[in-house]
Every structure is written in C-alpha cells, then in structure tokens.
Design a protein around this motif. Structure first.
Motif, PDB file in Angstrom:
ATOM      1  N   GLY A  62       0.820  -1.212   0.000  1.00  0.00           N
ATOM      2  CA  GLY A  62       0.000   0.000   0.000  1.00  0.00           C
ATOM      3  C   GLY A  62       0.849   1.255   0.000  1.00  0.00           C
ATOM      4  N   MET A  63       1.926   1.241   0.774  1.00  0.00           N
ATOM      5  CA  MET A  63       2.818   2.395   0.810  1.00  0.00           C
ATOM      6  C   MET A  63       3.512   2.587  -0.534  1.00  0.00           C
ATOM      7  N   SER A  67       3.227   5.862  -2.686  1.00  0.00           N
ATOM      8  CA  SER A  67       4.440   6.555  -3.090  1.00  0.00           C
ATOM      9  C   SER A  67       4.447   6.797  -4.597  1.00  0.00           C
ATOM     10  N   SER A  68       4.018   5.810  -5.340  1.00  0.00           N
ATOM     11  CA  SER A  68       3.948   5.958  -6.794  1.00  0.00           C
ATOM     12  C   SER A  68       2.959   7.063  -7.177  1.00  0.00           C
ATOM     13  N   SER A  73       1.824  12.686  -8.843  1.00  0.00           N
ATOM     14  CA  SER A  73       1.265  13.997  -8.513  1.00  0.00           C
ATOM     15  C   SER A  73       2.343  15.068  -8.505  1.00  0.00           C
ATOM     16  N   ALA A  74       3.521  14.730  -7.981  1.00  0.00           N
ATOM     17  CA  ALA A  74       4.635  15.684  -7.952  1.00  0.00           C
ATOM     18  C   ALA A  74       5.060  16.034  -9.375  1.00  0.00           C
ATOM     19  N   ASP A  75       5.109  15.039 -10.260  1.00  0.00           N
ATOM     20  CA  ASP A  75       5.459  15.303 -11.663  1.00  0.00           C
ATOM     21  C   ASP A  75       4.425  16.222 -12.311  1.00  0.00           C
ATOM     22  N   THR A  76       3.169  15.943 -12.049  1.00  0.00           N
ATOM     23  CA  THR A  76       2.097  16.768 -12.608  1.00  0.00           C
ATOM     24  C   THR A  76       2.194  18.194 -12.071  1.00  0.00           C
TER      25      THR A  76
END
Length: 93
Positions: A62-63, A67-68, A73-76
């Motif tokens: 799940g982690m 994380s993925s 989201s960070a890339d977006t």
C-alpha cells in the motif's frame, strides 16, 4: 522354606523395580506432554508472526502504491508550475 523366602524376595524386588519403571514412565509422559504443549504454543506463535508479516507486507505494498501516486502527482505539479511560469513570463509589468 528358604526357596519360598528367596522367591518372595525376588518378587518383592520385581515389584519395586516395576513401581520405579512405572514412576519413570509417568515422569517421561509428563515431560513429553510439556514438550507437546510447548510445540503447540510455538506453532501458535509462529502462525501469529506469519499473519503479522503478511499484514506488514500488505502495508508495504500500500505504501509503495501511495508513493507511486505521490510521485505522479509531484510530476504533474512540476509541469503545472512550469506552465504557470511560462504564462506569467508572457505578462509585462
């Protein structure tokens, strides 16, 4: 008469020996029961540990998924930030 006395003494010795053997067997049986109980408890604990390891494994998966998703989201967000910089750069003050 001496023969009867000797036989009686031999029977008494056999009786004492038989009682000692019975006592030793009872003691061995008790020790074996303790070993069996300990093995059963260890088996139960091993089962609990296996269940907990499985739970940790599921949590780790799940982690990893989370994380993925955070990386995506960070890339977006980074791309949106670059777009905003480009748009703001077009305005002149």
């Amino acid at each position: 008469m001496k023969l009867i006395t000797n036989i009686a003494a031999a029977v008494e010795e056999q009786s004492v020996s038989a009682r000692e053997i019975a006592a030793n067997m009872a003691q061995a049986a008790q020790g074996l029961q303790k070993v069996i109980q300990s093995a059963s408890e260890n088996s139960h604990v091993t089962g609990e540990i296996a269940g907990e390891v499985s739970e940790v494994n599921c949590a780790a998966k799940g982690m990893a998924l989370s994380s993925s998703e955070i990386n995506k989201s960070a890339d977006t967000l980074s791309k949106v930030s670059e777009q905003l910089k480009s748009i703001v750069g077009q305005f002149k003050v």
